[in-house]
Design a protein around this motif. Structure first.
Motif, PDB file in Angstrom:
ATOM      1  N   GLY A   8       0.803  -1.229   0.000  1.00 41.12           N
ATOM      2  CA  GLY A   8       0.000   0.000   0.000  1.00 41.12           C
ATOM      3  C   GLY A   8       0.828   1.268   0.000  1.00 41.12           C
ATOM      4  N   LEU A   9       0.191   2.338  -0.428  1.00 40.03           N
ATOM      5  CA  LEU A   9       0.825   3.654  -0.478  1.00 40.03           C
ATOM      6  C   LEU A   9       0.302   4.530   0.658  1.00 40.03           C
ATOM      7  CD1 LEU A   9       0.503   4.355  -4.316  1.00 40.03           C
ATOM      8  CD2 LEU A   9       2.479   3.411  -3.094  1.00 40.03           C
ATOM      9  N   ILE A  10       1.114   5.437   1.131  1.00 39.73           N
ATOM     10  CA  ILE A  10       0.711   6.403   2.155  1.00 39.73           C
ATOM     11  C   ILE A  10      -0.040   7.536   1.462  1.00 39.73           C
ATOM     12  CG2 ILE A  10       1.501   8.096   3.837  1.00 39.73           C
ATOM     13  CD1 ILE A  10       3.941   6.323   4.335  1.00 39.73           C
ATOM     14  N   GLY A  11      -1.220   7.842   1.962  1.00 35.37           N
ATOM     15  CA  GLY A  11      -2.000   8.937   1.396  1.00 35.37           C
ATOM     16  C   GLY A  11      -2.390   8.717  -0.054  1.00 35.37           C
ATOM     17  N   GLY A  12      -2.321   7.475  -0.508  1.00 30.37           N
ATOM     18  CA  GLY A  12      -2.717   7.154  -1.866  1.00 30.37           C
ATOM     19  C   GLY A  12      -1.709   7.472  -2.942  1.00 30.37           C
ATOM     20  N   THR A  13      -0.535   8.052  -2.570  1.00 32.57           N
ATOM     21  CA  THR A  13       0.451   8.445  -3.591  1.00 32.57           C
ATOM     22  C   THR A  13       1.905   8.172  -3.212  1.00 32.57           C
ATOM     23  OG1 THR A  13       0.600  10.698  -2.706  1.00 32.57           O
ATOM     24  CG2 THR A  13      -1.007  10.329  -4.469  1.00 32.57           C
TER      25      THR A  13
END
Length: 115
Positions: A8-13
Motif C-alpha cells: 500500500g501507499l501512504i495517502g494514496g500516492t
C-alpha cells in the motif's frame, strides 16, 4: 528480471518506508546482476487500490527514478490486486519479452511465505 512486489501507499500516492526498502533491495539485486554482464529489467508490480490515486507500480517506478534509477530499465505491472496477481501478471510481462526468462522476486521477510 527483478520483480519488486508492491504494498500500500501512504495517502494514496507516497511510497512508505517498507516499500522503499523493497525497492532499494531491488536496485541492489539489479546492480549485482548487471555487474555480472546481464541486462536485467526491473518490474514494479502493484495495481491501484480503492484508496490510492495511482497504481502502486507507478509510485514505485517514480520513486526509483527519483533515486537515480534509469527509467528505461523499468516495466510497470499495474493491474494486480493481490500477491498472486502480482506474480501472474509479472510472469506474463516476462514471458512476452523473453520466453525463457529468469527472475528474482523481491519482497520483505514477513511477506515471503505468501509470495
Amino acid at each position: 528480471f527483478v520483480v519488486v512486489l508492491g504494498s500500500g501507499l501512504i495517502g494514496g500516492t507516497t511510497v512508505p518506508p517498507l516499500l522503499a526498502s523493497r525497492l532499494k533491495r531491488g536496485q541492489d539485486v539489479h546492480a549485482r546482476l548487471a555487474r555480472r554482464g546481464g541486462s536485467p529489467v526491473l518490474i514494479t508490480s502493484g495495481g491501484q487500490g480503492p484508496d490510492e490515486e495511482l497504481p502502486e507500480s507507478h509510485a514505485m517506478a517514480d520513486h526509483l527514478v527519483a533515486e537515480g534509477f534509469p527509467a528505461h530499465l523499468i516495466r510497470r505491472e499495474d493491474r494486480s490486486t493481490s500477491t498472486e496477481e502480482n506474480l501472474r501478471f509479472s510472469k506474463a510481462i516476462m514471458e512476452e519479452a523473453k520466453p525463457d526468462y529468469r527472475c528474482v522476486v523481491v519482497t520483505n521477510n514477513y511477506h515471503a511465505f505468501r509470495a
